[in-house]
Design a protein around this motif. Structure first.
Motif, mmCIF file in Angstrom:
data_model
loop_
_atom_site.group_PDB
_atom_site.id
_atom_site.type_symbol
_atom_site.label_atom_id
_atom_site.label_comp_id
_atom_site.label_asym_id
_atom_site.label_seq_id
_atom_site.Cartn_x
_atom_site.Cartn_y
_atom_site.Cartn_z
ATOM 1 N N GLY A 70 -11.410 7.000 -21.414
ATOM 2 C CA GLY A 70 -12.197 7.643 -22.456
ATOM 3 C C GLY A 70 -11.485 8.860 -23.001
ATOM 4 O O GLY A 70 -10.640 9.465 -22.352
ATOM 5 N N GLY A 71 -11.857 9.199 -24.205
ATOM 6 C CA GLY A 71 -11.295 10.389 -24.833
ATOM 7 C C GLY A 71 -9.869 10.160 -25.253
ATOM 8 O O GLY A 71 -9.442 9.051 -25.551
ATOM 9 N N GLU A 72 -9.121 11.234 -25.244
ATOM 10 C CA GLU A 72 -7.749 11.247 -25.714
ATOM 11 C C GLU A 72 -6.845 10.529 -24.705
ATOM 12 O O GLU A 72 -7.085 10.599 -23.494
ATOM 13 N N LEU A 73 -5.802 9.866 -25.199
ATOM 14 C CA LEU A 73 -4.809 9.290 -24.284
ATOM 15 C C LEU A 73 -4.228 10.412 -23.429
ATOM 16 O O LEU A 73 -3.777 11.435 -23.952
ATOM 17 N N THR A 74 -4.276 10.241 -22.130
ATOM 18 C CA THR A 74 -3.746 11.268 -21.230
ATOM 19 C C THR A 74 -2.937 10.570 -20.145
ATOM 20 O O THR A 74 -3.493 9.909 -19.275
ATOM 21 N N LEU A 75 -1.613 10.686 -20.275
ATOM 22 C CA LEU A 75 -0.725 10.040 -19.301
ATOM 23 C C LEU A 75 -0.127 11.092 -18.397
ATOM 24 O O LEU A 75 0.257 12.175 -18.847
ATOM 25 N N THR A 76 -0.019 10.753 -17.128
ATOM 26 C CA THR A 76 0.644 11.632 -16.185
ATOM 27 C C THR A 76 2.115 11.229 -16.083
ATOM 28 O O THR A 76 2.420 10.045 -15.916
ATOM 29 N N LEU A 77 2.996 12.193 -16.240
ATOM 30 C CA LEU A 77 4.424 11.945 -16.055
ATOM 31 C C LEU A 77 4.941 12.937 -15.018
ATOM 32 O O LEU A 77 4.167 13.731 -14.482
ATOM 33 N N LEU A 78 6.241 12.871 -14.734
ATOM 34 C CA LEU A 78 6.801 13.754 -13.709
ATOM 35 C C LEU A 78 7.734 14.801 -14.304
ATOM 36 O O LEU A 78 8.570 14.490 -15.154
ATOM 37 N N GLY A 89 0.793 -1.230 0.000
ATOM 38 C CA GLY A 89 0.000 0.000 0.000
ATOM 39 C C GLY A 89 0.820 1.272 0.000
ATOM 40 O O GLY A 89 0.315 2.353 -0.348
ATOM 41 N N ILE A 90 2.095 1.157 0.396
ATOM 42 C CA ILE A 90 2.934 2.361 0.437
ATOM 43 C C ILE A 90 3.154 2.907 -0.984
ATOM 44 O O ILE A 90 3.406 4.093 -1.175
ATOM 45 N N ALA A 91 3.013 2.037 -1.975
ATOM 46 C CA ALA A 91 3.212 2.477 -3.354
ATOM 47 C C ALA A 91 2.266 3.625 -3.716
ATOM 48 O O ALA A 91 2.645 4.567 -4.413
ATOM 49 N N GLU A 92 1.035 3.566 -3.228
ATOM 50 C CA GLU A 92 0.082 4.642 -3.550
ATOM 51 C C GLU A 92 0.479 5.949 -2.856
ATOM 52 O O GLU A 92 0.210 7.039 -3.365
ATOM 53 N N ALA A 93 1.106 5.815 -1.694
ATOM 54 C CA ALA A 93 1.581 7.014 -1.002
ATOM 55 C C ALA A 93 2.745 7.642 -1.779
ATOM 56 O O ALA A 93 2.817 8.870 -1.948
ATOM 57 N N VAL A 94 3.641 6.778 -2.274
ATOM 58 C CA VAL A 94 4.754 7.279 -3.104
ATOM 59 C C VAL A 94 4.176 7.982 -4.337
ATOM 60 O O VAL A 94 4.599 9.078 -4.709
ATOM 61 N N LYS A 95 3.183 7.351 -4.937
ATOM 62 C CA LYS A 95 2.562 7.928 -6.128
ATOM 63 C C LYS A 95 2.026 9.333 -5.873
ATOM 64 O O LYS A 95 2.358 10.279 -6.587
ATOM 65 N N VAL A 96 1.199 9.457 -4.848
ATOM 66 C CA VAL A 96 0.550 10.747 -4.619
ATOM 67 C C VAL A 96 1.582 11.788 -4.175
ATOM 68 O O VAL A 96 1.473 12.973 -4.511
ATOM 69 N N ALA A 97 2.610 11.346 -3.451
ATOM 70 C CA ALA A 97 3.691 12.264 -3.077
ATOM 71 C C ALA A 97 4.403 12.769 -4.334
ATOM 72 O O ALA A 97 4.666 13.970 -4.478
ATOM 73 N N LEU A 98 4.692 11.856 -5.254
ATOM 74 C CA LEU A 98 5.426 12.241 -6.460
ATOM 75 C C LEU A 98 4.674 13.266 -7.299
ATOM 76 O O LEU A 98 5.275 14.173 -7.876
ATOM 77 N N ILE A 99 3.362 13.139 -7.364
ATOM 78 C CA ILE A 99 2.613 14.069 -8.221
ATOM 79 C C ILE A 99 2.126 15.313 -7.483
ATOM 80 O O ILE A 99 1.755 16.294 -8.116
ATOM 81 N N LYS A 100 2.168 15.279 -6.140
ATOM 82 C CA LYS A 100 1.526 16.374 -5.391
ATOM 83 C C LYS A 100 2.380 17.047 -4.325
ATOM 84 O O LYS A 100 2.113 18.179 -3.954
ATOM 85 N N PHE A 158 7.108 13.150 -0.057
ATOM 86 C CA PHE A 158 8.057 12.183 -0.604
ATOM 87 C C PHE A 158 9.305 12.104 0.281
ATOM 88 O O PHE A 158 9.800 11.016 0.578
ATOM 89 N N ASP A 159 9.790 13.269 0.717
ATOM 90 C CA ASP A 159 10.963 13.278 1.615
ATOM 91 C C ASP A 159 10.677 12.488 2.890
ATOM 92 O O ASP A 159 11.536 11.760 3.382
ATOM 93 N N PHE A 160 9.471 12.678 3.398
ATOM 94 C CA PHE A 160 9.093 11.956 4.616
ATOM 95 C C PHE A 160 9.150 10.440 4.383
ATOM 96 O O PHE A 160 9.725 9.685 5.168
ATOM 97 N N ILE A 161 8.563 10.013 3.277
ATOM 98 C CA ILE A 161 8.571 8.567 2.981
ATOM 99 C C ILE A 161 10.007 8.091 2.797
ATOM 100 O O ILE A 161 10.408 7.046 3.333
#
Lengths: 394, 394
Positions: free
Chosen positions: B359-367, B205-216, B221-224
């Motif tokens: 749906g719609g256009e391909l929309t990928l989130t990157l960093l 489950g920590i992976a989702e925390a890393v994810k949201v830290a990376l994008i937000k 992220f430093d804390f993790i």
């Protein structure tokens, strides 16, 4: 930066606000090439074209318009830059029976999957209320919601269920037990479909207009009253006005009630419906929905009169109007097993089922005047038995 | 008073606004008699009590807490004025496999029907994300929505899916093909459940925390990063902080994104998820969701670096953090059939499936940076192949 959970509040309050916007169009001969309505609806999404469309059609219409599928295909070819049919249109038998068949939902979901629709694609549902409810449920759950364009083909669907925010199927013997709240992407009311209705379906849908007039708009009731003969002889102009105003009142209620997804216990648009739903079931759907609603309206109006809420002349005016429209206001199923109120075959069991479906406290809408509703949370079954007797005599 | 449809506008614009409010609680030992949280949640509805509750429990928890059902029953007796169990709790096998079984949804709907739940009753779902998704779907569709109280029991469910507005099951071989958007009535995160997780689920489950830290949130992220060892040795205090902040960021995003029901094409919270979903499927769910997400994050971070968006030191920091947390960042399924991009066994097919689902256009989130996301609508598959090679070497 990290919140210390030990010191901070132990809860997070979340508020999610969602807005849905859709247009309800009134047109004629939707699939004639010179009618751009459907193409314009899809064009307006400003996304890459052509958009994938899958159509599900009520078999009932094809009896009267056998060319419809061909017409639809020609239409999509003509407007090929905007939309593309992504699978052969699926034809399903309409009427309430369709809503009893869970596998139909799965077949539509499968069709959506096979055709590779995405959440920005379109499902076009063409038919009566039952087909729209069923297709709407499948579309709302595939990919958590494919855009749904409803093309209601009956009076009932054009002025009531087709413009609203619900879908559903019957399950475990209960009407609309499964479903969701899911506003459509657009609704297109094509009056040409109404010419193909049999007399029962033409008349049936007027019951919902009477209902909404009784709870919301005395002038509209007067209009229906004074046009009951014209409506009976299938005057299209009168019917279009009835449909427009009825749809408008429904839409206004949904938008302004403060509870479009019915999280509370109040649901005035269900005036007359507790008995209607139960009667549909008790008559094995011999009664069509609108016919049952007419009886439900007559019953709850009579009860309103007996309970001292509605005066005698208004009560009589309501019954006379329903009767002038051609509705029968009594069926034997109203009076069976009345002494066993929780018996599955007793009308009064419908009160329990109604409360259970809405949730919370029993909340019935009654009439104070024509055009003015009132809510009650208790009923007197003895008065209801008198009301049934009065309907039998009427 | 009647609108003349011939003269007036031929359309009615409808706008439906709906607000959903719910609390996410953080507590410990939810079913101890002295913990009033659940009773308070139900008490707060200000409706006639006791309220009917039906519980569905993930069998996985009962292995470690065999007394849970007994405890729940004792709890409902203790708070009997507020809530009443309306049926024997239903136990279902958790994990992704549960979401492949459509009959489980029907069984839960049947349970709701048999127990006579109404829209103001409660379904209590206790378990990991898969069970919550499945029960949520059943509850959202029965009576068009029974109130759902989620009790997530895994890290993943407590910080991610369990606090959100989605439910769903897999169908036709596609993850979450069926589902709805349906905010819960309340969420109760009980940290005591986390002590029973195996190491893989604790970590996953920590992976989702890393994810949201990376994008937000770079600080998060430093804390993790700085707590990766503590998290690895199952430090509960560190984990509670990770869960709280991650849940908070998810909730903020849903509330403020302007598109909580994902009607557009943008979905930043799905960073790393196109590959993760595909890998779960390609590995026959040998990978747990969080493990697949960790690889997806590593892959899209590496791609962000190769595409010149993310600088080298930040990229390395991300991979090192994931690695320090104990995640494996490469599986052979990443590299199979790469030259056949639309082959069902090729990772890249996941891009098409992802686009189709959103749906719609391909929309990928990157960093762009740690803590700063960017969206792209096209990808370079050669760079992705390089990224896969880099992960293999890492």
């Amino acid at each position: 930066m990290i919140v210390d959970i030990k010191q901070k509040s132990r809860l997070i309050h979340q508020r999610v606000s969602v807005s849905f916007n859709y247009e309800v169009y009134f047109t004629q001969n939707l699939f004639e090439l010179k009618n751009p309505t459907l193409a314009q609806v899809i064009s307006a999404d400003e996304e890459t074209k052509p958009k994938k469309v899958v159509a599900v059609i009520d078999a009932g219409i094809l009896k009267y318009q056998p060319e419809l599928v061909k017409q639809l295909v020609a239409y999509t070819k003509f407007y090929g830059e905007v939309l593309a049919i992504a699978a052969e249109p699926m034809i399903i038998s309409g009427g309430e029976a369709a809503k009893n068949d869970r596998t139909l939902v799965e077949q539509i979901q499968q069709l959506i999957e096979t055709a590779g629709l995405c959440r920005h694609s379109y499902v076009l549902a063409i038919g009566g209320g039952a087909v729209l409810d069923l297709v709407g449920y499948a579309a709302a759950t595939a990919h958590r919601g494919i855009r749904l364009i409803r093309v209601p083909t009956t009076v009932l669907a054009q002025n009531d269920s087709g413009v609203g925010v619900k879908n559903g199927i019957n399950a475990f013997g209960k009407k609309n037990f499964l479903g969701t709240f899911a506003p459509p992407y657009a609704v297109i009311n094509d009056s040409a479909f109404l010419t193909t209705l049999d007399d029962r379906d033409w008349r049936s849908g007027i019951a919902e207009a009477v209902k909404v007039a009784l709870i919301k708009d005395a002038n509209f009731f007067d209009f229906i009253h004074s046009h009951s003969k014209a409506l009976g002889r299938r005057d299209m102009d009168a019917m279009q006005q009835v449909i427009y105003r009825c749809a408008q009142l429904h839409l206004e209620h949904i938008a302004n009630s403060g509870d479009p997804f019915e999280m509370g216990s109040s649901r005035p648009l269900d005036f007359g419906h507790w008995a209607a739903h139960k009667l549909e079931h008790l008559t094995n759907y011999r009664l069509r929905h609108g016919e049952a609603v007419a009886i439900g309206i007559a019953l709850d109006s009579t009860y309103s009169y007996l309970a001292g809420l509605l005066d005698c002349s208004e009560w009589q005016r309501i019954l006379n109007t329903l009767s002038a429209l051609g509705f029968t206001l009594y069926v034997p199923e109203l009076a069976q097993k009345l002494s066993q109120q929780e018996h599955p075959d007793c009308l009064f069991r419908g009160l329990t089922e109604f409360r259970e479906h809405l949730g919370g406290e029993l909340t019935l809408t009654l009439l104070k005047n024509i055009g003015k509703a009132i809510e009650v949370h208790e009923v007197n079954l003895l008065l209801y038995r008198q009301a049934i007797s009065l309907l039998q005599e009427f």
